[in-house]
Design an enzyme around this catalytic site. Structure first.
Site, PDB file in Angstrom:
ATOM      1  N   TYR A  53     -31.073 114.494  81.327  1.00  0.00           N
ATOM      2  CA  TYR A  53     -31.554 114.314  82.704  1.00  0.00           C
ATOM      3  C   TYR A  53     -32.848 115.092  82.890  1.00  0.00           C
ATOM      4  O   TYR A  53     -32.977 116.223  82.405  1.00  0.00           O
ATOM      5  CB  TYR A  53     -30.512 114.830  83.714  1.00  0.00           C
ATOM      6  CG  TYR A  53     -29.731 113.710  84.365  1.00  0.00           C
ATOM      7  CD1 TYR A  53     -30.389 112.679  85.018  1.00  0.00           C
ATOM      8  CD2 TYR A  53     -28.337 113.698  84.329  1.00  0.00           C
ATOM      9  CE1 TYR A  53     -29.679 111.646  85.609  1.00  0.00           C
ATOM     10  CE2 TYR A  53     -27.622 112.664  84.922  1.00  0.00           C
ATOM     11  CZ  TYR A  53     -28.299 111.641  85.564  1.00  0.00           C
ATOM     12  OH  TYR A  53     -27.604 110.625  86.155  1.00  0.00           O
ATOM     13  N   GLU A  55     -35.046 114.790  86.194  1.00  0.00           N
ATOM     14  CA  GLU A  55     -35.701 114.444  87.464  1.00  0.00           C
ATOM     15  C   GLU A  55     -36.969 115.263  87.648  1.00  0.00           C
ATOM     16  O   GLU A  55     -36.988 116.472  87.388  1.00  0.00           O
ATOM     17  CB  GLU A  55     -34.764 114.719  88.638  1.00  0.00           C
ATOM     18  CG  GLU A  55     -33.830 113.572  88.958  1.00  0.00           C
ATOM     19  CD  GLU A  55     -32.506 113.710  88.253  1.00  0.00           C
ATOM     20  OE1 GLU A  55     -32.462 114.378  87.191  1.00  0.00           O
ATOM     21  OE2 GLU A  55     -31.515 113.158  88.771  1.00  0.00           O
ATOM     22  N   ASP A 212     -50.314  93.070  89.273  1.00  0.00           N
ATOM     23  CA  ASP A 212     -49.059  93.086  88.518  1.00  0.00           C
ATOM     24  C   ASP A 212     -49.328  92.353  87.209  1.00  0.00           C
ATOM     25  O   ASP A 212     -49.437  91.126  87.185  1.00  0.00           O
ATOM     26  CB  ASP A 212     -47.969  92.392  89.339  1.00  0.00           C
ATOM     27  CG  ASP A 212     -46.640  92.314  88.592  1.00  0.00           C
ATOM     28  OD1 ASP A 212     -46.626  92.561  87.373  1.00  0.00           O
ATOM     29  OD2 ASP A 212     -45.620  91.988  89.231  1.00  0.00           O
ATOM     30  N   THR A 238     -44.263  95.559  83.424  1.00  0.00           N
ATOM     31  CA  THR A 238     -43.120  95.829  82.567  1.00  0.00           C
ATOM     32  C   THR A 238     -43.677  96.268  81.209  1.00  0.00           C
ATOM     33  O   THR A 238     -44.886  96.225  80.981  1.00  0.00           O
ATOM     34  CB  THR A 238     -42.257  94.566  82.360  1.00  0.00           C
ATOM     35  OG1 THR A 238     -43.112  93.507  81.944  1.00  0.00           O
ATOM     36  CG2 THR A 238     -41.541  94.175  83.638  1.00  0.00           C
ATOM     37  N   LYS A 241     -42.757  92.631  77.615  1.00  0.00           N
ATOM     38  CA  LYS A 241     -43.178  91.226  77.475  1.00  0.00           C
ATOM     39  C   LYS A 241     -44.255  91.171  76.386  1.00  0.00           C
ATOM     40  O   LYS A 241     -43.965  91.513  75.246  1.00  0.00           O
ATOM     41  CB  LYS A 241     -43.640  90.703  78.839  1.00  0.00           C
ATOM     42  CG  LYS A 241     -42.482  90.692  79.868  1.00  0.00           C
ATOM     43  CD  LYS A 241     -42.867  90.045  81.172  1.00  0.00           C
ATOM     44  CE  LYS A 241     -41.672  89.901  82.094  1.00  0.00           C
ATOM     45  NZ  LYS A 241     -41.621  90.899  83.167  1.00  0.00           N
ATOM     46  N   ARG A 247     -37.394  97.616  77.272  1.00  0.00           N
ATOM     47  CA  ARG A 247     -37.342  97.166  78.669  1.00  0.00           C
ATOM     48  C   ARG A 247     -37.650  98.363  79.558  1.00  0.00           C
ATOM     49  O   ARG A 247     -36.923  99.354  79.544  1.00  0.00           O
ATOM     50  CB  ARG A 247     -35.967  96.631  79.016  1.00  0.00           C
ATOM     51  CG  ARG A 247     -35.618  95.389  78.232  1.00  0.00           C
ATOM     52  CD  ARG A 247     -34.415  94.726  78.829  1.00  0.00           C
ATOM     53  NE  ARG A 247     -34.830  93.846  79.890  1.00  0.00           N
ATOM     54  CZ  ARG A 247     -35.034  92.536  79.740  1.00  0.00           C
ATOM     55  NH1 ARG A 247     -34.865  91.982  78.570  1.00  0.00           N
ATOM     56  NH2 ARG A 247     -35.394  91.788  80.750  1.00  0.00           N
TER      57      ARG A 247
HETATM   58  N1  DSN Z   1     -37.957  87.644  84.579  1.00  0.00           N
HETATM   59  C1  DSN Z   1     -39.377  87.734  84.452  1.00  0.00           C
HETATM   60  C2  DSN Z   1     -39.962  86.499  83.872  1.00  0.00           C
HETATM   61  O1  DSN Z   1     -39.280  85.819  83.127  1.00  0.00           O
HETATM   62  O2  DSN Z   1     -41.112  86.188  84.139  1.00  0.00           O
HETATM   63  C3  DSN Z   1     -40.055  88.079  85.727  1.00  0.00           C
HETATM   64  O3  DSN Z   1     -39.424  89.140  86.311  1.00  0.00           O
END
Ligand code: DSN
Length: 429
Positions: A53, A55, A212, A238, A241, A247
């Site tokens: 932990y 914080e 974003d 994120t 991707k 993740r």
């Molecule tokens: N789930 C993501 C996507 O597939 O684009 C977006 O949050």
């Protein structure tokens, strides 16, 4: 006695993980938001850092025992600053890096976006973003999201004639509704975003500009898509991707917004950061700093262009006529099949995408007209032009034989045979 491993301790879950390993190996994974994280990223994610932990932020924590964790978080931040300053727009490398603040604690993309609302808006304030049916994200103000319920959302769309964002229309709506927050971000949009045009509209109405880049952060890091760093006030993403990490989420902002963003993430929205994820983000950033990642990101886009062109040649209606990034959206209306049965048939043929609304879709979101596919994962396996051309033919065959199980099974076998020649990063096969 030695501690039991997963197979000994929980054979049911171990078998399910093994099954997923096989599925990810034997199929062409075309979900545009997915990828294969490397073994190094996986190891960091599965490490003892999950036990801790912490914080707060490095050197300002609410728990003791942070001798290692502080270093992990500082290393992740330093690497991300170096990486995302390389292709920063406007300010140039040094200028941008000096003025860049990074928060690596958001649990994923949606919490990162919520932190932006908490940092800058009051309930009821106006937010503008690309509408979900046009390729935006839930958290850009969609009515079913907290961002559409607690804030006044004014979505903009795409042009009917070419399905591209119309910056003149964004400006017109912004002047009319005076948003406090303007999002430049997408989840199902195949073209380059003009961050400078968004900046000038935000300046005109006094809005915070948030980019974003969840889908494109790997492309941005590699300089294959223009960067909003140095242009937007805040940039969210994120990490799993095109960036190919674990993740997780990350936020970049100008130093003037650092305190507001940090307080919004913790203690505003979250408790302890996921330190195992932070370590894996640091590993992914190191991988992305290697020149090979730039080659990868360019190939993701090259592959997407080849796949889109192959599908157009086979009579598919690819929205906007093609792609500039890692994904494409197919409107299947002319193929006389809806998105969901097409996606299901493809899945049975070993080709995994997702059904998706297309702009001005007359069908319902749970049964839309389109299919979204992308090339980040197959490119991580080393696939290229030849494989993309084969893929276009398989997609055409599978969609043309959506109820012919023998043909779908035959395609699945051909897909599996090809996949066997392209080992996937991170898998145990
Ligand atoms: N789930 C993501 C996507 O597939 O684009 C977006 O949050």
């Amino acid at each position: 006695m030695a501690e039991r491993n997963l197979h000994q301790a929980d054979p049911e879950i171990a078998k399910l993980i093994d099954d997923e390993n096989v599925r990810e190996h034997d199929s062409m994974r075309l979900i545009a938001s997915e990828n294969y994280a490397s073994r190094a990223v996986m190891e960091a994610t599965g490490s003892c850092l999950t036990n801790k932990y912490s914080e707060g932020y490095a050197r300002k924590r609410y728990y003791e025992g942070q001798q290692v964790i502080d270093q992990v978080e500082e290393l992740a931040i330093a690497r991300l600053k170096e990486l995302f300053s390389r292709h920063a727009s406007g300010g140039g490398l040094t200028g941008a890096e000096d003025d860049l603040h990074v928060n690596v604690q958001p649990y994923s993309g949606s919490p990162a976006n919520l932190a932006v609302y908490l940092a800058f808006l009051q309930p009821g304030d106006v937010v503008m973003g690309l509408g979900l049916p046009a390729g935006g994200h839930l958290t850009h103000g969609h009515s079913v999201s907290i961002t559409g319920k607690y804030f006044k959302s004014v979505p903009f769309g795409v042009r009917r004639e070419d399905h591209r964002i119309d910056m003149e229309d964004v400006r017109r709506l912004a002047l009319e509704h005076r948003p406090k927050l303007l999002w430049a971000g997408t989840t199902a949009y195949p073209r380059t975003l003009d961050f400078a045009a968004f900046r000038s509209i935000a300046d005109e109405v006094g809005a915070i500009l948030a980019a974003d880049i969840a889908h494109i952060s790997g492309l941005v890091a590699a300089g294959v898509h223009p960067s909003p760093i140095g242009i937007a006030d805040v940039v969210t993403s994120t990490t799993h991707k095109t960036f190919r990490g674990p993740r997780g989420g990350m936020i970049f902002c100008k130093k003037t917004h650092a305190s507001a963003i940090d307080k919004a993430v913790f203690p505003g929205l979250q408790g302890g950061p996921h330190n195992h994820t932070t370590a894996a983000i640091a590993v992914a950033a190191r991988e992305a700093l290697d020149p090979s990642f730039t080659v990868y990101a360019q190939r993701v886009v090259d592959n997407a262009k080849v796949l889109a062109a192959g599908l157009v040649d086979l009579g598919f209606d690819v929205t906007t006529g093609g792609t500039d990034n890692h994904l494409m959206l197919l409107d299947l209306t002319r193929k006389n099949i809806a998105g969901k049965p097409a996606a299901r048939a493809l899945d049975r043929a070993g080709i995994v995408g997702n059904y998706n609304a297309v702009p001005f879709d007359p069908r319902k979101p749970f049964d839309p007209s389109g299919l979204r596919i992308g090339t980040p994962a197959v490119t991580s396996r080393g696939m290229g032009k030849v494989e993309m051309e084969k893929l276009a033919v398989w997609i055409d065959r599978a969609i043309g034989s959506a109820t012919d199980e023998a043909e779908l099974g035959q395609i699945a076998q051909e897909v599996k045979d090809l996949c066997a020649k392209f080992p996937a990063p991170g898998l145990r096969i």
